[in-house]
Design an enzyme around this catalytic site. Structure first.
Site, PDB file in Angstrom:
ATOM      1  N   VAL A  12       0.869  -1.140   0.045  1.00 38.94           N
ATOM      2  CA  VAL A  12       0.054   0.048  -0.002  1.00 38.94           C
ATOM      3  C   VAL A  12       0.807   1.258  -0.003  1.00 38.94           C
ATOM      4  O   VAL A  12       0.427   2.378   0.092  1.00 38.94           O
ATOM      5  CB  VAL A  12      -1.026  -0.174   1.099  1.00 38.94           C
ATOM      6  N   LEU A  14       3.180   4.173   1.281  1.00 39.63           N
ATOM      7  CA  LEU A  14       3.191   4.845   2.776  1.00 39.63           C
ATOM      8  C   LEU A  14       1.984   5.418   2.986  1.00 39.63           C
ATOM      9  O   LEU A  14       1.838   6.481   3.059  1.00 39.63           O
ATOM     10  CB  LEU A  14       4.501   5.978   2.934  1.00 39.63           C
ATOM     11  N   HIS A  15       0.844   4.642   3.042  1.00 43.73           N
ATOM     12  CA  HIS A  15      -0.459   4.811   3.362  1.00 43.73           C
ATOM     13  C   HIS A  15      -1.122   4.148   4.369  1.00 43.73           C
ATOM     14  O   HIS A  15      -0.563   3.156   4.519  1.00 43.73           O
ATOM     15  CB  HIS A  15      -1.229   4.845   2.082  1.00 43.73           C
ATOM     16  N   ALA A  16      -2.312   4.605   4.988  1.00 39.31           N
ATOM     17  CA  ALA A  16      -3.101   3.929   5.996  1.00 39.31           C
ATOM     18  C   ALA A  16      -2.120   3.465   7.229  1.00 39.31           C
ATOM     19  O   ALA A  16      -1.630   4.358   7.747  1.00 39.31           O
ATOM     20  CB  ALA A  16      -3.626   2.579   5.141  1.00 39.31           C
ATOM     21  N   PRO A  18       0.805   1.882   7.547  1.00 35.01           N
ATOM     22  CA  PRO A  18       2.149   2.164   7.557  1.00 35.01           C
ATOM     23  C   PRO A  18       2.534   3.686   7.865  1.00 35.01           C
ATOM     24  O   PRO A  18       3.589   4.010   8.292  1.00 35.01           O
ATOM     25  CB  PRO A  18       2.598   1.655   6.015  1.00 35.01           C
TER      26      PRO A  18
END
Length: 85
Positions: A12, A14-16, A18
């Site tokens: 994903v 560097l989203h959500a 992480p």
């Protein structure tokens, strides 16, 4: 000023989750921390909106910088978060 270049491995990017983990680790340090994509302006690594706004995707390289006491250790921790699958 200390610096790390890291390739983001998570599917994903560097989203959500992480990104949240990354920002929480950066926020606990009493020093200046920034992150950027290559050839982009750095943003505050302690801001979830700023980090999410970078739109870092899997396989992209980021540059994390920090200045102050404990910068090297913090950068090691942030680099490990960013490069975790």
């Amino acid at each position: 000023m200390a610096e790390r270049r890291v390739t983001v491995v998570a599917e994903v990017g560097l989203h959500a989750r992480p990104a949240a983990t990354f920002v929480q680790a950066a926020a606990k340090a009493p020093i200046e921390v920034s992150v950027c994509k290559l050839n982009r302006d750095p943003v505050n690594a302690k801001s979830i909106l700023a980090v999410m706004g970078l739109d870092v995707r899997q396989g992209e390289e980021i540059v994390i910088t920090a200045e102050g006491e404990g910068a090297e250790e913090l950068l090691d921790e942030l680099a490990a978060i960013a490069s975790a699958p």
